[in-house]
Design a protein around this motif. Sequence first.
Motif, short mmCIF file in Angstrom:
data_model
loop_
_atom_site.label_atom_id
_atom_site.label_comp_id
_atom_site.label_asym_id
_atom_site.label_seq_id
_atom_site.Cartn_x
_atom_site.Cartn_y
_atom_site.Cartn_z
N TRP A 179 3.06 -60.76 19.15
CA TRP A 179 3.34 -59.46 18.52
C TRP A 179 2.30 -59.24 17.43
O TRP A 179 2.21 -60.02 16.48
CB TRP A 179 4.74 -59.51 17.93
N VAL A 180 1.48 -58.21 17.58
CA VAL A 180 0.34 -58.02 16.68
C VAL A 180 0.37 -56.64 16.03
O VAL A 180 1.03 -55.71 16.53
CB VAL A 180 -1.00 -58.22 17.43
N THR A 181 -0.36 -56.52 14.93
CA THR A 181 -0.47 -55.24 14.24
C THR A 181 -1.87 -55.13 13.63
O THR A 181 -2.48 -56.14 13.25
CB THR A 181 0.60 -55.12 13.14
N ARG A 224 -5.10 -48.25 12.14
CA ARG A 224 -4.36 -49.01 11.14
C ARG A 224 -2.86 -48.70 11.26
O ARG A 224 -2.47 -47.55 11.40
CB ARG A 224 -4.85 -48.66 9.73
N GLY A 225 -2.05 -49.74 11.25
CA GLY A 225 -0.60 -49.56 11.38
C GLY A 225 -0.11 -49.66 12.81
O GLY A 225 1.11 -49.70 13.04
N TYR A 226 -1.04 -49.69 13.77
CA TYR A 226 -0.64 -49.78 15.18
C TYR A 226 -0.01 -51.16 15.43
O TYR A 226 -0.55 -52.19 15.05
CB TYR A 226 -1.88 -49.61 16.07
N CYS A 227 1.14 -51.14 16.10
CA CYS A 227 1.86 -52.37 16.38
C CYS A 227 2.10 -52.47 17.88
O CYS A 227 2.53 -51.50 18.51
CB CYS A 227 3.20 -52.36 15.63
N THR A 228 1.79 -53.62 18.46
CA THR A 228 1.94 -53.76 19.90
C THR A 228 2.08 -55.25 20.25
O THR A 228 2.21 -56.09 19.36
CB THR A 228 0.77 -53.11 20.65
N GLU A 229 2.04 -55.55 21.53
CA GLU A 229 2.18 -56.93 21.98
C GLU A 229 1.10 -57.27 23.00
O GLU A 229 0.56 -56.39 23.67
CB GLU A 229 3.57 -57.19 22.58
N VAL A 230 0.78 -58.55 23.08
CA VAL A 230 -0.20 -59.06 24.02
C VAL A 230 0.42 -60.27 24.73
O VAL A 230 0.92 -61.17 24.08
CB VAL A 230 -1.51 -59.48 23.32
N CYS A 231 0.35 -60.27 26.06
CA CYS A 231 0.93 -61.38 26.81
C CYS A 231 -0.19 -62.22 27.44
O CYS A 231 -0.61 -61.99 28.57
CB CYS A 231 1.88 -60.87 27.89
N HIS A 268 2.22 -46.44 19.44
CA HIS A 268 1.85 -47.25 18.29
C HIS A 268 2.95 -48.21 17.85
O HIS A 268 2.72 -49.03 16.96
CB HIS A 268 1.47 -46.34 17.12
N GLN A 269 4.14 -48.14 18.47
CA GLN A 269 5.20 -49.10 18.16
C GLN A 269 5.36 -50.16 19.26
O GLN A 269 6.25 -50.99 19.19
CB GLN A 269 6.52 -48.38 17.94
#
Length: 391
Positions: A179-181, A224-231, A268-269
Amino acid sequence: MENYSEVSPLIHQIEQEMSREIGGTISFHRFMELALYHPEYGYYMKPNIRLGRMGDFVTAPEMTSLIGELLALEWIHIWEALGRPEPFTIVEVGAGSGHLAADLLRTSLKYPEFWSGLRYVIVEKSPDFCARQYSLLQQCLPSIEKISWHDHLSAAVGETPIDGVIFGHEFLDAFPVHWVTMTDAGLREKWVKRGKFGFEIEVGFLSNPLLFEYFSKFGLSLERGYCTEVCLEAQTWVVEAAPYLRRGAMVFIDYGWPASEYYAPFRHQGSLTGYYRHTYVQDVLMNPGNVDLTAHVDFSAIARAGQRGGLDVIGFTTQAWFLMGLGLLERVGCCFASGVMDVKTQQLKATVERLLMPHGMGEIFKCLAMGKGLPENCLQGFRLNNRVNRL
């Protein structure tokens, strides 16, 4: 919702692991891994009803036998295109309740030549799911001697690569994610710590250097502020699985998008969420082990992983187009031809609409196929609408 308020015994296990770490934190990736796959208390590992109306979510194979029936015909088409090899091995990864395997195998029984050379392998980490699969298949098949269970693909296939199919339905979405931002200081990762009122998020450095390169590979920049995930883990699995396929296809059906859509500005969430009793759970740190945690699949990353493993990308499309390419509408058309809408016909109509319509599963679910040694345009599921160029 009474069970949702119960304190998960996994909380103590997570706190113990945190106490051994510098700073008392673990990455969200590790938190999700424990929440889903802790050997005793993980969501997928302990005895529990997860699928169906009494569970937390419903998958397409629980809704209808059509998915398994159509996939069986597609696998038979691949078998014929490869010259009818024997054995022809079908490897289902993450077989869930076993309904998809049951429908696929029941259909295969109707084709004696295909059935005689068929070897069916289930790769399943969950002992509870294995028991449920065995029980179901034992009831609905004349014999289960063709089926074997393993907890890893290497044990399932052995040293000799197979002629056949490796496939997963809602398999990739169950891998733990990072989970990254994006911050003023650059890309950062979310870590989990124990707070006054439960688990809390703390933003820290990246736990895996590959996360630095991930977005640049696709030419993506996050605001900036973007939040997402990487698998990363799903990609590693595909790279390592690819050499086990000598000739045939690797096929995944799951919810997700290509990278350009996955990381679009309006997302962005991110897509990380929890499920409990068919309800979205916003707080993904709550009650670990009792809530299903999941994130959508980045199909561009999976396709690139397959290519790194030596596979060709064959097809990519929505579930709706894939099922129509397999002949779903023709298969059910006779049921509607009379115009008589009894209860069964109405239920079938509602199910087909849910499978195909954009507001149901038709658009959000995608199908990705990769392979080796297959003739061009071999897979029927992509004949109507192949969107490989969007990956």
